[in-house]
Design an enzyme around this catalytic site. Structure first.
Site, short mmCIF file in Angstrom:
data_model
loop_
_atom_site.label_atom_id
_atom_site.label_comp_id
_atom_site.label_asym_id
_atom_site.label_seq_id
_atom_site.Cartn_x
_atom_site.Cartn_y
_atom_site.Cartn_z
N SER A 9 0.88 -1.17 0.00
CA SER A 9 0.00 0.00 0.00
C SER A 9 0.91 1.22 0.00
O SER A 9 2.11 1.10 -0.21
CB SER A 9 -0.95 -0.01 1.20
OG SER A 9 -0.25 0.04 2.42
N CYS A 10 0.36 2.39 0.25
CA CYS A 10 1.20 3.58 0.20
C CYS A 10 2.31 3.48 1.24
O CYS A 10 2.14 2.88 2.30
CB CYS A 10 0.37 4.84 0.40
SG CYS A 10 0.05 5.31 2.09
N TYR A 11 3.44 4.07 0.93
CA TYR A 11 4.57 3.93 1.84
C TYR A 11 4.37 4.65 3.15
O TYR A 11 4.99 4.31 4.15
CB TYR A 11 5.90 4.29 1.19
CG TYR A 11 6.05 5.62 0.49
CD1 TYR A 11 5.71 6.82 1.09
CD2 TYR A 11 6.60 5.67 -0.79
CE1 TYR A 11 5.89 8.02 0.45
CE2 TYR A 11 6.79 6.88 -1.43
CZ TYR A 11 6.42 8.06 -0.82
OH TYR A 11 6.61 9.26 -1.46
N CYS A 13 1.59 4.55 4.91
CA CYS A 13 0.89 3.55 5.73
C CYS A 13 1.83 2.41 6.12
O CYS A 13 1.88 2.01 7.29
CB CYS A 13 -0.30 2.98 4.97
SG CYS A 13 -1.60 4.18 4.58
N THR A 14 2.55 1.90 5.14
CA THR A 14 3.44 0.76 5.39
C THR A 14 4.53 1.12 6.39
O THR A 14 4.85 0.34 7.29
CB THR A 14 4.05 0.27 4.06
OG1 THR A 14 2.98 0.06 3.11
CG2 THR A 14 4.81 -1.02 4.24
#
Length: 169
Positions: A9-11, A13-14
């Site tokens: 997912s988007c970095y 979030c990750t």
């Protein structure tokens, strides 16, 4: 200290997910390229102490915190992957994915890929969530993911992360 890459997912979030975990020493977010694929995709490089958290636990958390069974329209940008840095990690990652498939009704789309290159995102994006969890994207997108993380993997989270997530409730 072990290092491994993750994408899904988007970095932002990750990064927040892995930054929340006991045993994770450092998370860098940016774009990862695999040897098998030419394009870069958003991802993180995670440095971790395997005496505190196993690679299998990291992979399990990764699978449960993004759409690991979905081939959605943005999958090229948000490739579901474990980016390995050596053959030992390849075997561990493949075994973990096979074992953890039982947690999901649909087949996992997560790939085990050989790490090739990494481009760090801009400094102002690093530690995006924990530098200001009150930003609208953090409140509306990241905090709900972290609450779900805390519900399922509470024993894996740092006290600092729990404190920040709880304040956002």
């Amino acid at each position: 200290m072990q290092r491994i890459g993750f994408g899904g997912s988007c970095y932002w979030c990750t990064e927040a997910i892995f930054r929340s975990l006991v045993g994770v020493e450092k998370v860098e977010q940016g774009w990862i390229q695999a040897k098998q694929l030419g394009d870069f995709a958003e991802g993180v490089i995670v440095a971790f102490d395997e005496s505190k958290i196993s690679l299998q636990s990291l992979i399990e958390i990764h699978l449960h915190t993004h759409s690991a069974t979905s081939e959605h329209a943005l999958r090229e940008k948000y490739r579901s992957a474990v980016y390995i840095l050596d053959g030992h990690q390849r075997l561990q990652a493949q075994e973990s994915l096979a074992l953890l498939q039982g947690d999901f009704e649909q087949p996992l789309v997560t790939q085990v890929l050989d790490f090739k290159d990494f481009k760090l995102s801009k400094p102002e994006y690093q530690d995006y969530y924990f530098s200001d969890p009150d930003k609208p994207f953090c409140v509306n997108v990241i905090t709900p993911k972290l609450r779900a993380l805390m519900d399922k993997f509470d024993n894996k989270l740092t006290n600092e992360a729990k404190s920040v997530i709880t304040k956002q409730s």
